[in-house]
Design a protein around this motif. Structure first.
Motif, PDB file in Angstrom:
ATOM      1  N   TYR A   8       1.550  -5.891   3.035  1.00  0.00           N
ATOM      2  CA  TYR A   8       2.417  -6.852   1.627  1.00  0.00           C
ATOM      3  C   TYR A   8       2.918  -7.185   2.947  1.00  0.00           C
ATOM      4  O   TYR A   8       4.387  -6.177   3.355  1.00  0.00           O
ATOM      5  CB  TYR A   8       3.062  -6.148   0.909  1.00  0.00           C
ATOM      6  N   ARG A  34       9.196  -5.344  -0.982  1.00  0.00           N
ATOM      7  CA  ARG A  34       9.394  -3.472  -1.538  1.00  0.00           C
ATOM      8  C   ARG A  34       9.001  -2.830  -3.128  1.00  0.00           C
ATOM      9  O   ARG A  34       7.968  -2.414  -2.757  1.00  0.00           O
ATOM     10  CB  ARG A  34      10.867  -3.370  -0.981  1.00  0.00           C
ATOM     11  N   ILE A  89       5.289  -3.010  -2.573  1.00  0.00           N
ATOM     12  CA  ILE A  89       4.979  -1.769  -2.075  1.00  0.00           C
ATOM     13  C   ILE A  89       4.812  -0.614  -3.575  1.00  0.00           C
ATOM     14  O   ILE A  89       3.886   0.009  -3.805  1.00  0.00           O
ATOM     15  CB  ILE A  89       4.928  -1.486  -0.866  1.00  0.00           C
ATOM     16  N   SER A 139       2.452  -1.260  -6.316  1.00  0.00           N
ATOM     17  CA  SER A 139       0.738  -0.601  -5.641  1.00  0.00           C
ATOM     18  C   SER A 139       0.967   0.840  -5.688  1.00  0.00           C
ATOM     19  O   SER A 139      -0.219   0.961  -6.035  1.00  0.00           O
ATOM     20  CB  SER A 139       0.748  -1.268  -4.670  1.00  0.00           C
ATOM     21  N   ILE A 146       6.678   4.387  -0.614  1.00  0.00           N
ATOM     22  CA  ILE A 146       5.738   4.824  -0.838  1.00  0.00           C
ATOM     23  C   ILE A 146       5.634   7.006  -1.029  1.00  0.00           C
ATOM     24  O   ILE A 146       5.186   6.910  -2.091  1.00  0.00           O
ATOM     25  CB  ILE A 146       4.419   5.122   0.685  1.00  0.00           C
ATOM     26  N   PRO A 199       8.840   1.145   4.484  1.00  0.00           N
ATOM     27  CA  PRO A 199       7.675   0.888   3.063  1.00  0.00           C
ATOM     28  C   PRO A 199       6.630   2.334   3.603  1.00  0.00           C
ATOM     29  O   PRO A 199       6.606   3.147   2.232  1.00  0.00           O
ATOM     30  CB  PRO A 199       6.700   0.782   3.805  1.00  0.00           C
TER      31      PRO A 199
END
Length: 290
Positions: A46, A201, A204, A207, A235, A231
């Motif tokens: 992304y 962001r 991310i 996702s 996560i 990033p």
């Protein structure tokens, strides 16, 4: 002196350390069927305008390598360097080209093992590949013999019509102990990865939540998107929220309890630099702005 255990100076590097690629890339290995080995691709990386040039340049090198054959990505940890390298591998394989992705640590281990065993280094995994992708080159800092290998590899790539893309943290100035490698970096296409925008962001975050099958409330999404810039940190935040939900079947009321160490607010004054000069410039700017 030797009797009392004085450490003897190590022998000089064998000559083969500087002659290790005479034909390693000329003899192709037997043809095999490759499948796309990595889940990372350009489609699931992304980005917006902040990294549009880097992604476009990497794709153009794979699709049309006539102008640029060597590229290097410098960016902090967790920004997506490995993702882009593996995306290049997938793009190459989808076009029917052979590609290899390796870590600089594997190169270093092979060079050291060859030196200890007094043999020629074995880099058969580089043979027959049109695209070579090397990750984490920053770990080779201070290891001149390994950087010399990369310098000779870059020369071989230029003359053989192959493609070489490397990635690492820091910047080219950290390789001052190997002038040959540092000067070759000057002619390579240097790329960077900028911090993602708020919209990226959020993509991310969403996702990662879909991957875990969780749906955190909006307040948690806003907290992570506003306070976590990296990033990989985003996560990691989702992974923690998922683990919390698995245990308590709910989400935390105060996200800072489990996500506080990941908060990384972007410094708007980092353009002034660090140290005393940066502080003076920042103070002067604030004073002028009232």
């Amino acid at each position: 002196k030797e009797r009392w255990g004085k450490r003897a100076s190590p022998p000089p590097h064998p000559p083969f350390f500087f002659q290790i690629i005479p034909d390693a890339m000329e003899k192709p290995l037997p043809s095999t069927t490759y499948s796309l080995p990595f889940p990372e691709s350009f489609d699931n990386f992304y980005y917006e305008r902040e990294n549009e040039f880097t992604v476009s340049a990497l794709r153009s090198i794979i699709l049309n390598p006539s102008h640029y054959r060597i590229a290097v990505i410098f960016a902090p940890a967790g920004m997506g360097k490995t993702h882009l390298l593996k995306a290049c591998a997938n793009e190459s394989l989808s076009l029917g080209e052979r590609a290899v992705y390796i870590s600089s640590l594997r190169i270093l281990e092979e060079l050291i093992s060859a030196y200890r065993e007094r043999r020629k280094p074995n880099f058969e995994f580089l043979r027959g590949n049109k695209v070579i992708l090397i990750d984490d080159i920053h770990i080779l800092k201070g290891r001149g013999f390994a950087l010399e290998f990369l310098a000779r590899l870059m020369d071989k790539v230029e003359s053989s019509g192959k493609i070489l893309t490397m990635a690492g943290e820091g910047n080219p100035s950290q390789f001052s102990d190997s002038p040959s490698f540092k000067t070759r970096l000057m002619s390579a296409l240097k790329l960077g990865i900028n911090p993602p925008s708020r919209k990226v962001r959020e993509k991310i975050f969403i996702s990662a939540c879909k991957r875990l099958g969780i749906d955190p409330p909006r307040r948690l999404r806003d907290f992570v998107v506003e306070n976590v810039i990296n990033p990989r940190g985003i996560i990691g935040s989702v992974n923690r929220l998922g683990a919390y939900f698995e245990v308590f079947r709910s989400f935390p009321d105060d996200p800072s309890e489990i996500l506080g160490d990941l908060v990384e607010r972007e410094d708007p004054f980092k353009i002034f630099g660090r140290g005393k000069v940066g502080k003076y410039l920042t103070a002067y700017y604030l004073k002028m702005k009232g």
